[in-house]
Design an enzyme around this catalytic site. Structure first.
Site: not given
Ligand code: IMP
Ligand code: MG
Length: 172
Positions: A39-40, A95-96, A99, A103-104, A161
């Site tokens: 949802r981000g 994407e929001d 991190d 996810t990517l 949000r």
């Molecule tokens: P990744 O798979 O670790 O790259 O995380 C991706 C997802 O984690 C993002 O799309 C966010 O939904 C969530 N996320 C990562 N860091 C943050 C943050 O600092 N605040 C809020 N959501 C985060």
């Molecule tokens: Mg996300």
């Protein structure tokens, strides 16, 4: 809450990104598909789509590894799939934040298997210091330090949000 990226900074950067993406996709003579990762990305996607001056459709998907915590498990699951096929389509995933990059990586492998004409990623935020793989978005709004941020679509346990800027929680 401390302001990390203000509403004015967000607006200015997103308009610049919109112009860059419009120029990039000008060569494509069919509507592209903007895929919002729920949802981000919902706030960013709404502003970015309106900053882009080219024919586009929107679709959404969601993936999850976080639950209510703030640490990625690395085990990313597809929760909601697209409404329409993307074979032969030009796809831009919105994407929001990137991190750890898990996810990517997951979205890339799922979507690539469907044979889109092109597949690119734009992320409002990037936290490169947290990366656990070689992933990178093609376009990034802002590169930030390792803070847990909320607002402008990003949440902590479902809340904040609707904060209109990107902020960092403080204890006072
Ligand atoms: P990744 O798979 O670790 O790259 O995380 C991706 C997802 O984690 C993002 O799309 C966010 O939904 C969530 N996320 C990562 N860091 C943050 C943050 O600092 N605040 C809020 N959501 C985060
Ligand atoms: Mg996300």
């Amino acid at each position: 809450m401390k302001v990390l990226i203000s509403e004015a900074q967000l607006s200015e950067r997103i308009h610049a990104l919109g112009a860059e993406l419009t120029a990039h996709y000008a060569a494509v003579d069919e509507p592209l598909v903007l895929v919002g990762v729920l949802r981000g990305s919902f706030v960013f996607m709404a502003d970015l789509a309106r900053a882009m001056d080219c024919p586009l459709e929107v679709d959404f998907m969601s993936a999850s590894s976080y639950g209510d915590g703030t640490v990625s498990s690395g085990d990313v699951k597809l929760k909601t799939d697209l409404q329409k096929p993307i074979e032969g389509r030009h796809v831009l995933v919105v994407e929001d934040i990137v991190d750890t990059g898990h996810t990517l990586a997951k979205l890339r492998s799922i979507l690539e298997a469907r044979q889109p004409a092109s597949l690119r990623f734009v992320s409002l935020l990037d936290k490169p210091s947290r990366r656990e793989n070689g992933e990178a978005a093609d376009w990034i709004g802002f590169t930030i330090e390792d803070h847990f941020v909320v607002g402008y679509g990003l949440d902590e346990a479902g809340l904040n949000r609707n904060v209109p800027y990107v902020g960092v929680k403080t204890n006072d």
